[in-house]
Write an enzyme that holds these catalytic residues in place. Structure first.
Site, short mmCIF file in Angstrom:
data_model
loop_
_atom_site.label_atom_id
_atom_site.label_comp_id
_atom_site.label_asym_id
_atom_site.label_seq_id
_atom_site.Cartn_x
_atom_site.Cartn_y
_atom_site.Cartn_z
N SER A 1 6.96 3.77 12.80
CA SER A 1 7.89 4.92 12.78
C SER A 1 8.60 5.00 14.13
O SER A 1 8.03 4.63 15.16
CB SER A 1 7.12 6.22 12.56
N GLY B 1 7.71 2.82 -0.16
CA GLY B 1 6.88 1.80 -0.83
C GLY B 1 7.41 1.49 -2.21
O GLY B 1 7.50 0.32 -2.61
N GLY C 1 8.56 6.96 -2.55
CA GLY C 1 9.35 6.77 -1.34
C GLY C 1 9.66 5.32 -0.96
O GLY C 1 10.10 4.51 -1.79
N THR D 1 0.87 -1.19 0.00
CA THR D 1 0.00 0.00 0.00
C THR D 1 0.91 1.23 0.00
O THR D 1 1.93 1.27 0.68
CB THR D 1 -0.96 0.02 1.21
N GLY D 2 0.53 2.23 -0.81
CA GLY D 2 1.39 3.41 -0.94
C GLY D 2 2.68 3.04 -1.63
O GLY D 2 3.77 3.32 -1.13
N GLY D 3 2.57 2.40 -2.80
CA GLY D 3 3.77 1.91 -3.49
C GLY D 3 4.23 2.79 -4.64
O GLY D 3 5.10 2.38 -5.40
N TYR E 1 0.54 11.97 14.98
CA TYR E 1 1.26 11.06 14.06
C TYR E 1 1.85 9.89 14.85
O TYR E 1 1.70 8.73 14.47
CB TYR E 1 2.36 11.84 13.34
N1 LIG Z 1 10.13 9.22 5.37
C1 LIG Z 1 10.26 9.07 6.69
O1 LIG Z 1 11.06 9.79 7.34
C2 LIG Z 1 9.47 8.05 7.43
C3 LIG Z 1 9.87 7.68 8.71
C4 LIG Z 1 9.13 6.74 9.42
C5 LIG Z 1 8.01 6.18 8.85
N2 LIG Z 1 7.63 6.57 7.60
C6 LIG Z 1 6.41 5.96 7.04
O2 LIG Z 1 6.72 5.38 5.82
C7 LIG Z 1 5.54 5.32 5.02
C8 LIG Z 1 5.88 5.76 3.62
O3 LIG Z 1 6.28 7.12 3.66
P1 LIG Z 1 7.38 7.74 2.68
O4 LIG Z 1 8.37 8.42 3.52
O5 LIG Z 1 7.80 6.77 1.66
O6 LIG Z 1 6.50 8.93 2.04
P2 LIG Z 1 5.94 9.19 0.57
O7 LIG Z 1 7.03 9.16 -0.41
O8 LIG Z 1 5.12 10.41 0.73
O9 LIG Z 1 5.00 7.94 0.32
C9 LIG Z 1 3.77 7.79 0.95
C10 LIG Z 1 2.98 6.76 0.18
O10 LIG Z 1 1.73 6.57 0.86
C11 LIG Z 1 0.69 6.79 -0.07
N3 LIG Z 1 -0.48 7.33 0.57
C12 LIG Z 1 -0.57 8.39 1.41
N4 LIG Z 1 -1.84 8.59 1.74
C13 LIG Z 1 -2.57 7.65 1.10
C14 LIG Z 1 -3.94 7.35 1.02
N5 LIG Z 1 -4.87 8.08 1.67
N6 LIG Z 1 -4.34 6.31 0.26
C15 LIG Z 1 -3.44 5.58 -0.42
N7 LIG Z 1 -2.13 5.82 -0.40
C16 LIG Z 1 -1.71 6.85 0.35
C17 LIG Z 1 1.26 7.76 -1.11
O11 LIG Z 1 0.54 7.66 -2.32
P3 LIG Z 1 -0.33 8.90 -2.88
O12 LIG Z 1 0.56 10.10 -2.82
O13 LIG Z 1 -0.71 8.47 -4.25
O14 LIG Z 1 -1.49 9.02 -1.96
C18 LIG Z 1 2.67 7.23 -1.24
O15 LIG Z 1 2.72 6.14 -2.11
C19 LIG Z 1 4.49 6.17 5.74
O16 LIG Z 1 3.60 5.34 6.42
C20 LIG Z 1 5.32 6.96 6.72
O17 LIG Z 1 4.60 7.33 7.87
C21 LIG Z 1 8.32 7.48 6.88
#
Ligand SMILES: NC(=O)c1ccc[n+]([C@@H]2O[C@H](COP(=O)([O-])OP(=O)(O)OC[C@H]3O[C@@H](n4cnc5c(N)ncnc54)[C@H](OP(=O)(O)O)[C@@H]3O)[C@@H](O)[C@H]2O)c1
Length: 250
Positions: free
Chosen positions: A137, A19, A17, A12-14, A150
């Site tokens: 996280s 995903g 980033g 999910t969310g692939g 969050y």
């Molecule tokens: N980056 C960090 O520092 C970090 C640290 C700890 C944990 N995380 C976790 O890692 C995960 C991925 O984050 P990332 O850093 O890779 O950020 P990202 O690049 O913004 O990716 C987020 C992904 O989630 C999807 N998404 C968000 N809201 C959604 C929704 N309502 N329905 C379906 N898809 C949704 C986005 O797709 P769309 O844009 O198409 O909606 C995107 O594919 C998140 O759960 C985040 O909390 C990130």
């Protein structure tokens, strides 16, 4: 190494980033991957990059009507799945005094409720012996100004690793979690965080100071850990959490 040969995964969310990096890693290790996300253009671009073993489903994890269609949408592509990476999520930050009910609900709806009910939809499709990985996280473990909602959403999904592992024992489905520290992805943009460029710069500078390794992690570093949990290399591990945070929680 083709550790995931013959396996099918849903991420999910692939389309961005962590995903997207995980989709690349899974495919490199021999898997077929279905990615979800809201942004259809980003989904199409991701599938074009990922190649023949990738499929996309446009689905909003904050919308129960769309979540309820997920089972049928996946079944239209594959008969069963072996791996789910519960990764879709947003990062929005506000202090208690200024938190709105709207922002609270948005964070909880996507990061916790959406994760929970998308798992409920997908579970009947998971083959016995499958693997579920939850993206939590480091915020579930630390105190950070503005991060309370969050962090609570991530603490909530983190608890799924243990509780669902117990529930899914009869089917030998393992559930584990990864808790990344700051990772350089599009999440750290002023658009996605809902802050201006100056606030973003100062937030990034403050954050990196809290990481003993002195840098953000990369999405590829996280993807390798997710692939370990997805593969039989982790066959004796369930209900576990791996913290990958450059030492932030030391
Ligand atoms: N980056 C960090 O520092 C970090 C640290 C700890 C944990 N995380 C976790 O890692 C995960 C991925 O984050 P990332 O850093 O890779 O950020 P990202 O690049 O913004 O990716 C987020 C992904 O989630 C999807 N998404 C968000 N809201 C959604 C929704 N309502 N329905 C379906 N898809 C949704 C986005 O797709 P769309 O844009 O198409 O909606 C995107 O594919 C998140 O759960 C985040 O909390 C990130």
């Amino acid at each position: 190494m083709k550790n995931l040969a013959g396996k099918t995964a849903v991420i999910t969310g692939g389309n961005s980033g962590i995903g997207l990096a995980t989709a690349h890693e899974f495919i490199a290790q021999g898997a077929k991957v279905i990615i979800t996300g809201r942004n259809e253009k980003a989904l199409n671009e991701a599938v074009a990059q990922l190649g023949d073993n990738a499929y996309a489903i446009a689905s909003d994890m904050g919308d129960m009507q769309q979540i309820r269609q997920l089972n049928q949408q996946v079944k239209a592509i594959v008969p069963g799945i072996d791996i789910i990476f519960v990764n879709a999520g947003i990062g929005k930050f506000n202090q208690l005094e200024s938190m709105t009910e709207e922002m609270f609900d948005e964070i909880m709806d996507i990061n916790f409720k959406g994760a929970y009910f998308s798992l409920q939809q997908l579970l009947p499709l998971v083959n016995n012996g499958g693997s579920i990985i939850i993206n939590a996280s480091i915020n579930a473990h630390i105190g950070m100004v503005g991060a309370s909602v969050y962090a609570a959403s991530k603490a909530a999904i983190l608890s799924l690793a243990k509780n669902l592992s117990a529930e899914l024992l009869p089917r030998k489905i393992r559930v584990n979690a990864i808790s990344p520290g700051p990772v350089g992805t599009p999440l750290h943009s002023s658009e996605k965080l809902g802050i201006n460029k100056e606030q973003l710069k100062s937030m990034d500078e403050d954050t990196v100071k809290q990481v003993p390794l002195g840098r953000y992690g990369t999405a590829e570093e996280i993807a390798k850990i997710v692939a370990f949990f997805a593969s039989d290399d982790s066959s004796f591990i369930l209900g576990a959490e791996l913290i990958a945070d450059g030492g932030m929680a030391l």
